[in-house]
Design a protein around this motif. Structure first.
Motif, mmCIF file in Angstrom:
data_model
loop_
_atom_site.group_PDB
_atom_site.id
_atom_site.type_symbol
_atom_site.label_atom_id
_atom_site.label_comp_id
_atom_site.label_asym_id
_atom_site.label_seq_id
_atom_site.Cartn_x
_atom_site.Cartn_y
_atom_site.Cartn_z
ATOM 1 N N ARG A 98 9.889 -40.607 3.013
ATOM 2 C CA ARG A 98 9.367 -41.867 2.466
ATOM 3 C C ARG A 98 10.389 -42.518 1.542
ATOM 4 O O ARG A 98 10.608 -43.726 1.579
ATOM 5 C CB ARG A 98 8.072 -41.595 1.712
ATOM 6 C CG ARG A 98 7.440 -42.833 1.151
ATOM 7 C CD ARG A 98 6.115 -42.484 0.464
ATOM 8 N NE ARG A 98 5.549 -43.631 -0.180
ATOM 9 C CZ ARG A 98 5.815 -44.006 -1.423
ATOM 10 N NH1 ARG A 98 6.644 -43.299 -2.163
ATOM 11 N NH2 ARG A 98 5.256 -45.064 -1.948
ATOM 12 N N GLU B 116 13.619 -42.121 1.618
ATOM 13 C CA GLU B 116 14.763 -42.577 2.417
ATOM 14 C C GLU B 116 14.473 -43.903 3.106
ATOM 15 O O GLU B 116 15.312 -44.795 3.108
ATOM 16 C CB GLU B 116 15.119 -41.528 3.482
ATOM 17 C CG GLU B 116 15.892 -40.358 2.950
ATOM 18 C CD GLU B 116 17.272 -40.751 2.468
ATOM 19 O OE1 GLU B 116 17.958 -41.536 3.144
ATOM 20 O OE2 GLU B 116 17.661 -40.276 1.388
ATOM 21 N N ILE B 117 13.298 -44.037 3.707
ATOM 22 C CA ILE B 117 13.028 -45.247 4.485
ATOM 23 C C ILE B 117 12.757 -46.463 3.603
ATOM 24 O O ILE B 117 12.932 -47.582 4.056
ATOM 25 C CB ILE B 117 11.893 -45.050 5.513
ATOM 26 C CG1 ILE B 117 10.564 -44.743 4.822
ATOM 27 C CG2 ILE B 117 12.260 -43.978 6.509
ATOM 28 C CD1 ILE B 117 9.397 -44.707 5.769
ATOM 29 N N LYS C 217 15.837 -48.679 3.378
ATOM 30 C CA LYS C 217 16.451 -49.197 4.592
ATOM 31 C C LYS C 217 15.667 -50.392 5.136
ATOM 32 O O LYS C 217 14.455 -50.468 4.963
ATOM 33 C CB LYS C 217 16.488 -48.101 5.659
ATOM 34 C CG LYS C 217 17.329 -46.923 5.230
ATOM 35 C CD LYS C 217 17.402 -45.873 6.295
ATOM 36 C CE LYS C 217 18.237 -44.729 5.742
ATOM 37 N NZ LYS C 217 19.017 -44.084 6.694
ATOM 38 N N ASP D 103 16.248 -49.980 10.856
ATOM 39 C CA ASP D 103 16.913 -48.745 10.429
ATOM 40 C C ASP D 103 15.898 -47.719 9.925
ATOM 41 O O ASP D 103 16.054 -46.529 10.148
ATOM 42 C CB ASP D 103 17.946 -49.038 9.340
ATOM 43 C CG ASP D 103 19.143 -49.806 9.873
ATOM 44 O OD1 ASP D 103 19.371 -49.781 11.102
ATOM 45 O OD2 ASP D 103 19.840 -50.435 9.062
ATOM 46 N N ALA D 104 14.865 -48.208 9.251
ATOM 47 C CA ALA D 104 13.807 -47.304 8.771
ATOM 48 C C ALA D 104 13.090 -46.658 9.941
ATOM 49 O O ALA D 104 12.828 -45.451 9.935
ATOM 50 C CB ALA D 104 12.824 -48.059 7.892
ATOM 51 N N GLU E 118 15.235 -43.976 11.454
ATOM 52 C CA GLU E 118 15.240 -42.790 10.601
ATOM 53 C C GLU E 118 13.964 -41.964 10.801
ATOM 54 O O GLU E 118 14.007 -40.741 10.872
ATOM 55 C CB GLU E 118 15.380 -43.191 9.134
ATOM 56 C CG GLU E 118 15.446 -42.042 8.171
ATOM 57 C CD GLU E 118 16.750 -41.278 8.251
ATOM 58 O OE1 GLU E 118 16.743 -40.087 7.908
ATOM 59 O OE2 GLU E 118 17.784 -41.848 8.661
ATOM 60 N N ILE E 119 12.825 -42.636 10.909
ATOM 61 C CA ILE E 119 11.559 -41.941 11.125
ATOM 62 C C ILE E 119 11.583 -41.202 12.458
ATOM 63 O O ILE E 119 11.228 -40.014 12.543
ATOM 64 C CB ILE E 119 10.372 -42.931 11.079
ATOM 65 C CG1 ILE E 119 10.196 -43.463 9.660
ATOM 66 C CG2 ILE E 119 9.086 -42.264 11.556
ATOM 67 C CD1 ILE E 119 9.258 -44.645 9.560
#
Length: 111
Positions: free
Chosen positions: A91, A93-94, A97, A101-102, A105-106
């Motif tokens: 959470r 990290e995203i 972004k 990009d989020a 990443e997920i």
């Protein structure tokens, strides 16, 4: 926390050498004898908060945020704590972004 919990958190590391920055909590004491890790510690009980590059401000900040995030769940089993913390990490990290990009990443994390 105890020594087994600390080692579980550190086992995920893949680099050759690892420097662990800690406070004076006794669960970290066995790391002093372990050649896998180099330990840098600051002892808050001795009014020490920074020692060269060693400080735990970032860790304490993340712990404070994680406690706040976990509090609505009230009573997480020790066996499930790692999964909850990994979700918290994802959470965080995203949030930094942009949308596409989020999403990447997920998907990368889940797969």
């Amino acid at each position: 926390a105890d020594e087994s919990t600390v080692r579980l958190l550190l086992d995920n590391h893949e680099e050759e050498s690892l420097t662990v920055y800690t406070d004076g909590f006794r669960a970290y004491d066995p790391l002093e004898k372990d050649e896998t890790y180099q330990r840098e510690a600051v002892i808050h009980g001795e009014c020490e908060y920074v020692d060269g590059d060693a400080h735990v401000n970032t860790c304490e900040s993340h712990a404070s945020l994680a406690r706040r995030w976990l509090s609505p769940h009230r009573g997480i089993s020790k066996n499930n704590l790692t999964a909850y913390l990994r979700l918290f990490e994802l959470r965080r990290e995203i949030l930094r972004k942009p949308g596409r990009d989020a999403l990447k990443e997920i998907i990368r994390t889940v797969l």
